[in-house]
Write an enzyme that holds these catalytic residues in place. Structure first.
Site, short mmCIF file in Angstrom:
data_model
loop_
_atom_site.label_atom_id
_atom_site.label_comp_id
_atom_site.label_asym_id
_atom_site.label_seq_id
_atom_site.Cartn_x
_atom_site.Cartn_y
_atom_site.Cartn_z
N ASP A 11 0.76 -0.94 -0.09
CA ASP A 11 -0.43 0.08 0.00
C ASP A 11 0.67 1.12 0.38
OD1 ASP A 11 -2.22 -2.03 0.10
OD2 ASP A 11 -2.26 -1.94 1.58
N LYS A 109 -6.96 -4.91 -3.16
CA LYS A 109 -7.50 -5.23 -2.21
C LYS A 109 -8.37 -3.88 -1.38
CE LYS A 109 -3.61 -4.46 1.13
NZ LYS A 109 -4.18 -3.44 2.03
N CYS A 154 -1.71 -3.55 7.11
CA CYS A 154 -1.69 -4.11 6.40
C CYS A 154 -0.13 -4.87 6.44
CB CYS A 154 -1.60 -3.30 5.29
SG CYS A 154 -3.65 -2.38 4.67
#
Length: 200
Positions: A11, A109, A154
């Protein structure tokens, strides 16, 4: 010569860097470090939060609730977030200074409205796989390194799921930054250490 091991970049997106909708303090410092790491890995995977605008993890979807609150969402604990990484927006784009032409796979995601998704391996319902474990096994990769944003969400969930799937897993601390929501960073590191995740 690149070693037969994988690097997962988690990310590294505009919304998680300073000025973004869910900025992680000093998150932009990870980008140059990630770029320097790339030549040492045979396989590079990037993940990308990719939410619909009405994702149920967004606080505005719940009347009277604020970002940071914890709720029950379809039977699962869910931290509420400000809207971020909305599909097709600049905030959802990978950071422009991230140079990953050699990335073989980008996993998006969090695209299901009803389910959040922190991990690169498994959605938050703990049932829906992304297929990443099979992809890495098919390529003969047992050693995986993870870094990115944010360490305590994450990155940690990705590392824990990688370990549960049987991979040797290391989190690169210098190339990761945490949100640290009420002690979440310390808890994430403790959980990872207990699971056998290496901190490097």
């Amino acid at each position: 010569m690149t070693a037969m091991r994988a690097l997962i970049l988690v990310d590294l997106q505009n919304d998680f860097c300073p000025g973004g909708a869910l900025a992680v303090a000093r998150g932009d410092e990870t980008i140059a470090i990630a770029n320097r790491l790339l030549p040492y890995f045979s396989t590079v995977v990037a993940t990308q939060d990719w939410h619909p605008a009405d994702h149920e993890s967004f606080a505005p979807q719940h009347r009277g609730r604020k970002p940071g609150e914890l709720i029950d969402l379809h039977g699962l604990p869910q931290v509420l977030w400000p809207p971020h990484c909305v599909q097709g927006t600049r905030g959802a784009e990978l950071h422009p200074e991230l140079k990953i032409p050699q990335a073989q796979l980008v996993i998006r995601k969090g695209h299901h409205r009803e389910i959040d998704s922190y991990s690169a391996f498994m959605e938050a319902d703990r049932k829906t796989s992304t297929g990443l474990a099979g992809y890495l096994r098919e390529r003969g990769l047992g050693e995986v390194y993870v870094c990115g944003l944010a360490t305590d969400f994450c990155v940690a969930w990705t590392a824990l799921d990688a370990r549960a799937a049987g991979f040797e897993i290391s989190v690169i601390e210098e190339a990761s930054r945490a949100i640290d929501l009420e002690g979440s960073a310390a808890k994430a590191w403790a959980d990872m250490r207990q699971a056998g995740v290496r901190r490097c």
